[in-house]
Design a protein around this motif. Structure first.
Motif, PDB file in Angstrom:
ATOM      1  N   GLN A  72       5.832  -2.482 -38.440  1.00 19.09           N
ATOM      2  CA  GLN A  72       6.181  -3.305 -37.134  1.00 19.09           C
ATOM      3  C   GLN A  72       5.285  -3.165 -35.817  1.00 19.09           C
ATOM      4  O   GLN A  72       5.380  -3.161 -34.454  1.00 19.09           O
ATOM      5  CB  GLN A  72       7.537  -3.889 -37.391  1.00 19.09           C
ATOM      6  CG  GLN A  72       7.828  -4.826 -36.507  1.00 19.09           C
ATOM      7  CD  GLN A  72       8.863  -5.001 -36.432  1.00 19.09           C
ATOM      8  OE1 GLN A  72       9.698  -4.660 -37.481  1.00 19.09           O
ATOM      9  NE2 GLN A  72       9.763  -6.216 -35.847  1.00 19.09           N
TER      10      GLN A  72
ATOM     11  N   TYR B 193       2.383  -3.887 -31.476  1.00 22.67           N
ATOM     12  CA  TYR B 193       2.751  -4.888 -30.949  1.00 22.67           C
ATOM     13  C   TYR B 193       4.358  -4.577 -30.971  1.00 22.67           C
ATOM     14  O   TYR B 193       5.101  -4.911 -30.257  1.00 22.67           O
ATOM     15  CB  TYR B 193       1.735  -5.390 -30.650  1.00 22.67           C
ATOM     16  CG  TYR B 193       1.000  -5.103 -30.219  1.00 22.67           C
ATOM     17  CD1 TYR B 193       0.092  -5.162 -28.687  1.00 22.67           C
ATOM     18  CD2 TYR B 193      -0.053  -6.282 -31.121  1.00 22.67           C
ATOM     19  CE1 TYR B 193      -1.194  -4.397 -28.663  1.00 22.67           C
ATOM     20  CE2 TYR B 193      -0.993  -5.736 -31.095  1.00 22.67           C
ATOM     21  CZ  TYR B 193      -1.783  -5.145 -29.759  1.00 22.67           C
ATOM     22  OH  TYR B 193      -3.248  -4.828 -29.400  1.00 22.67           O
ATOM     23  N   GLY B 194       4.878  -4.356 -32.044  1.00 16.24           N
ATOM     24  CA  GLY B 194       6.897  -4.620 -32.637  1.00 16.24           C
ATOM     25  C   GLY B 194       6.439  -6.195 -32.991  1.00 16.24           C
ATOM     26  O   GLY B 194       7.617  -6.333 -32.938  1.00 16.24           O
ATOM     27  N   TRP B 195       5.151  -5.953 -33.216  1.00 22.02           N
ATOM     28  CA  TRP B 195       5.553  -8.113 -34.104  1.00 22.02           C
ATOM     29  C   TRP B 195       5.877  -8.153 -35.877  1.00 22.02           C
ATOM     30  O   TRP B 195       5.802  -7.250 -36.398  1.00 22.02           O
ATOM     31  CB  TRP B 195       3.896  -8.113 -34.478  1.00 22.02           C
ATOM     32  CG  TRP B 195       3.433  -8.481 -33.053  1.00 22.02           C
ATOM     33  CD1 TRP B 195       3.354  -8.867 -32.367  1.00 22.02           C
ATOM     34  CD2 TRP B 195       1.606  -9.314 -33.438  1.00 22.02           C
ATOM     35  NE1 TRP B 195       2.552  -8.561 -31.289  1.00 22.02           N
ATOM     36  CE2 TRP B 195       0.999  -9.278 -31.654  1.00 22.02           C
ATOM     37  CE3 TRP B 195       0.826  -9.304 -34.214  1.00 22.02           C
ATOM     38  CZ2 TRP B 195       0.027  -9.099 -31.525  1.00 22.02           C
ATOM     39  CZ3 TRP B 195      -1.340  -8.931 -34.197  1.00 22.02           C
ATOM     40  CH2 TRP B 195      -1.180  -9.735 -32.693  1.00 22.02           C
TER      41      TRP B 195
ATOM     42  N   TYR C 236       1.194 -12.557 -32.761  1.00 20.87           N
ATOM     43  CA  TYR C 236       2.163 -12.336 -31.959  1.00 20.87           C
ATOM     44  C   TYR C 236       3.564 -13.240 -31.482  1.00 20.87           C
ATOM     45  O   TYR C 236       3.585 -13.980 -30.427  1.00 20.87           O
ATOM     46  CB  TYR C 236       1.406 -13.722 -31.556  1.00 20.87           C
ATOM     47  CG  TYR C 236       0.025 -13.964 -31.728  1.00 20.87           C
ATOM     48  CD1 TYR C 236      -0.532 -13.523 -31.081  1.00 20.87           C
ATOM     49  CD2 TYR C 236      -1.284 -15.033 -31.908  1.00 20.87           C
ATOM     50  CE1 TYR C 236      -2.431 -12.511 -31.057  1.00 20.87           C
ATOM     51  CE2 TYR C 236      -2.480 -14.328 -32.201  1.00 20.87           C
ATOM     52  CZ  TYR C 236      -3.553 -13.111 -31.157  1.00 20.87           C
ATOM     53  OH  TYR C 236      -4.354 -13.487 -31.504  1.00 20.87           O
ATOM     54  N   ARG C 237       4.025 -12.199 -32.241  1.00 19.80           N
ATOM     55  CA  ARG C 237       4.880 -13.175 -32.449  1.00 19.80           C
ATOM     56  C   ARG C 237       6.382 -11.552 -32.477  1.00 19.80           C
ATOM     57  O   ARG C 237       6.537 -10.695 -33.174  1.00 19.80           O
ATOM     58  CB  ARG C 237       6.095 -13.115 -33.677  1.00 19.80           C
ATOM     59  CG  ARG C 237       5.601 -14.052 -33.893  1.00 19.80           C
ATOM     60  CD  ARG C 237       6.020 -15.798 -32.885  1.00 19.80           C
ATOM     61  NE  ARG C 237       5.832 -16.862 -33.873  1.00 19.80           N
ATOM     62  CZ  ARG C 237       4.715 -17.514 -32.448  1.00 19.80           C
ATOM     63  NH1 ARG C 237       4.836 -17.284 -31.879  1.00 19.80           N
ATOM     64  NH2 ARG C 237       4.475 -19.079 -33.195  1.00 19.80           N
ATOM     65  N   ASN C 238       6.066 -10.923 -31.085  1.00 21.87           N
ATOM     66  CA  ASN C 238       7.163  -9.777 -30.601  1.00 21.87           C
ATOM     67  C   ASN C 238       9.025  -9.862 -30.587  1.00 21.87           C
ATOM     68  O   ASN C 238       9.167 -10.543 -29.964  1.00 21.87           O
ATOM     69  CB  ASN C 238       6.581  -9.249 -29.099  1.00 21.87           C
ATOM     70  CG  ASN C 238       5.423  -9.026 -28.621  1.00 21.87           C
ATOM     71  OD1 ASN C 238       4.356  -8.707 -29.235  1.00 21.87           O
ATOM     72  ND2 ASN C 238       5.345  -9.101 -27.661  1.00 21.87           N
TER      73      ASN C 238
ATOM     74  N   GLY D 145       6.819  -1.246 -29.173  1.00 20.60           N
ATOM     75  CA  GLY D 145       5.676  -1.466 -29.972  1.00 20.60           C
ATOM     76  C   GLY D 145       4.727  -1.437 -29.596  1.00 20.60           C
ATOM     77  O   GLY D 145       4.459  -1.353 -28.032  1.00 20.60           O
ATOM     78  N   ARG D 146       3.676  -0.739 -29.697  1.00 20.82           N
ATOM     79  CA  ARG D 146       2.289  -0.514 -29.593  1.00 20.82           C
ATOM     80  C   ARG D 146       1.059  -0.695 -30.162  1.00 20.82           C
ATOM     81  O   ARG D 146       1.233  -0.755 -30.769  1.00 20.82           O
ATOM     82  CB  ARG D 146       2.281   0.417 -28.016  1.00 20.82           C
ATOM     83  CG  ARG D 146       2.286   1.779 -29.409  1.00 20.82           C
ATOM     84  CD  ARG D 146       2.573   3.306 -28.938  1.00 20.82           C
ATOM     85  NE  ARG D 146       3.517   3.467 -28.486  1.00 20.82           N
ATOM     86  CZ  ARG D 146       4.445   4.141 -26.991  1.00 20.82           C
ATOM     87  NH1 ARG D 146       3.481   4.081 -26.488  1.00 20.82           N
ATOM     88  NH2 ARG D 146       5.566   3.460 -26.494  1.00 20.82           N
ATOM     89  N   ASN D 147       0.039  -0.635 -29.110  1.00 22.99           N
ATOM     90  CA  ASN D 147      -1.419  -0.897 -30.376  1.00 22.99           C
ATOM     91  C   ASN D 147      -1.907   0.584 -31.284  1.00 22.99           C
ATOM     92  O   ASN D 147      -1.964   1.523 -29.886  1.00 22.99           O
ATOM     93  CB  ASN D 147      -2.358  -1.690 -29.120  1.00 22.99           C
ATOM     94  CG  ASN D 147      -4.305  -1.790 -29.969  1.00 22.99           C
ATOM     95  OD1 ASN D 147      -3.504  -1.607 -31.569  1.00 22.99           O
ATOM     96  ND2 ASN D 147      -4.985  -2.388 -29.916  1.00 22.99           N
TER      97      ASN D 147
END
Length: 187
Positions: free
Chosen positions: A31, A35-37, A41-43, A48-50
């Motif tokens: 996760q 981005y911590g998704w 598109y749901r953080n 989170g990061r890429n």
């Protein structure tokens, strides 16, 4: 695991990997890497990061992996040649390296490290200082450890110098480093 380009198993760009046997931690790491998704598109997870390893880096690392043991053996051979041949009494070399050591860096110590570095560089020999500032003196701590003294750590940060130690180093280049080290005298 870091696969930064200067590592023993280095990519052509930034990269790395994490391993765990803990399913919950594995899910959290997956996760965090995107981005911590919790879903597209749901953080849902802060921090989170890429941080996904791209296909080019993965392909390069896959091609390098079969050569890793031989490359580490070459590094050890270079390190052990340095240890046996650098006889300058003002340069302290590490102990001989056995099969358990990957010889990522070859770090010597000298009380007048900066003069030794200048001498080597004047002869066209690259060297580096890993790590010149102790962790407890890093600016990120904003003086939080200003009263803390770690004398051995602080002394080492003033004495350590990394000599070239990578598999592509030719034997004549190793000999040149040894000669340069043995010809140096502190002021």
């Amino acid at each position: 695991f870091s696969s930064y380009p200067t590592k023993n198993l280095g990519a052509v760009g930034d990269g790395g990997a994490a391993t765990t046997r803990d399913p919950e931690l594995a899910a959290r790491l997956r996760q965090l890497r995107q981005y911590g998704w919790a879903g597209k598109y749901r953080n849902a997870l802060a921090g989170g990061r890429n941080s996904r390893l791209d296909e080019l880096q993965a392909a390069f690392l896959s091609a390098m992996l079969p050569e890793l043991d031989a490359r580490n053996a070459r590094r050890r051979m270079i390190a052990n040649r340095y240890g046996a041949a650098i006889t300058n009494p003002w340069i302290q070399t590490p102990a001989a390296m056995d099969q358990s050591h990957v010889a990522h860096l070859y770090v010597v110590r000298a009380q007048d490290r900066d003069a030794l570095a200048a001498h080597l560089r004047s002869l066209g020999i690259g060297c580096d200082i890993h790590y010149p500032v102790p962790d407890h003196r890093q600016a990120v701590h904003q003086g939080r450890y200003a009263t803390l003294t770690l004398p051995e750590c602080e002394r080492l940060c003033d004495e350590v110098l990394t000599l070239p130690c990578f598999p592509e180093l030719r034997d004549d280049e190793v000999d040149a480093v040894v000669l340069a080290c043995n010809s140096w005298t502190p002021a």
